[in-house]
Design a protein around this motif. Structure first.
Motif: not given
Length: 199
Positions: A53-71
Motif C-alpha cells: 500500500e505504501e509503494t509510491i510511484y514517481v512521475v515527473s514532467s516540466i511546467e506547461g507539459g503533460s503527465v499521466e498518473l497511473p492507477c
C-alpha cells in the motif's frame, strides 16, 4: 504421596511422568504452537500488505507539459470497478472521480468529475487503459505533490495507490553574482579572471 501423584499423572513428562501426564502436556503445547504460527503468518501478511500500500510511484514532467498518473484497478477476484477517487495528500476531499454507477444510469454520461480548484478541465481519466491513467495537461508548479488513487470494487476490498508528481519549473532568468556577493548586471563587464583558479 508419590503413589498418588504418579497415578494421577502429575509428574512432568520429561522427568519420567506417566503417559497421561505427557498427553495432557502435549495437548496443551500443540494448540499454543499453532496459535503462534497463525499469529506470525498474520503479521507477515499485514506487513506485506502495508508495504504494497505504501509503494509510491514517481512521475515527473516540466511546467506547461503533460503527465499521466497511473492507477491499477485490477483485483485478485477479477472484480468490476464502480468508483475511483483521486485525492491530493493535503486534501481530505476528492479532486477527481469516476463513477461507473452514474455512467450506467445516464447511458455513459456524467461519470467523470474534476474539482475546478485543482485540475479542472486540464484532467481526463482514461478507464480503458491498463493501468488506468489520469492525464493532466498544462502542468503548473503548484501541481507537484503526492496523490492517492482509491479504487472501490463491487465485492473486493478497497485498494489505494500513491503517485508522486514532480513538476520541474525552468528558471525564468540568469543571475550572476560577483566575488563580492553582488549581482552583476548584463551591461557590466565580467572579469578579468586568472586561468586555472576555481575561486
Amino acid at each position: 504421596m508419590l503413589g498418588e501423584s504418579w497415578r494421577y499423572g502429575y509428574q512432568i513428562p520429561w522427568a519420567g511422568g506417566t503417559a497421561a501426564g505427557s498427553l495432557k502436556f502435549s495437548g496443551f503445547l500443540i494448540p499454543t504452537f499453532r496459535t503462534l504460527q497463525l499469529q506470525i503468518f498474520l503479521i507477515l501478511v499485514l506487513a506485506s500488505s502495508n508495504t504494497l500500500e505504501e509503494t509510491i510511484y514517481v512521475v515527473s514532467s516540466i511546467e506547461g507539459g503533460s503527465v499521466e498518473l497511473p492507477c491499477d484497478v485490477t483485483s485478485s477476484m477479477n472484480d468490476s470497478v464502480y468508483l475511483v477517487l483521486w485525492y491530493r495528500k493535503d486534501s481530505a476531499t476528492p479532486i477527481y472521480s469516476y463513477d461507473s454507477r452514474r455512467s450506467r444510469d445516464n447511458n455513459g454520461g456524467n461519470s467523470l468529475w474534476s474539482e475546478p480548484q485543482a485540475f479542472g478541465s486540464r484532467a481526463h481519466y482514461n478507464i480503458s487503459r491498463r493501468p488506468t491513467v489520469l492525464s493532466v495537461r498544462d502542468l503548473r508548479g503548484s501541481d507537484s505533490g503526492t496523490y492517492t488513487c482509491r479504487v472501490d470494487f463491487t465485492q473486493s476490498p478497497t485498494v489505494y495507490h500513491h503517485v508522486k508528481l514532480d513538476v520541474k519549473v525552468p528558471p525564468t532568468g540568469l543571475l550572476i553574482i560577483g566575488d563580492r556577493g553582488r549581482e552583476i548586471k548584463s551591461d557590466q563587464p565580467v572579469g578579468p579572471f586568472k586561468e586555472n583558479i576555481s575561486n
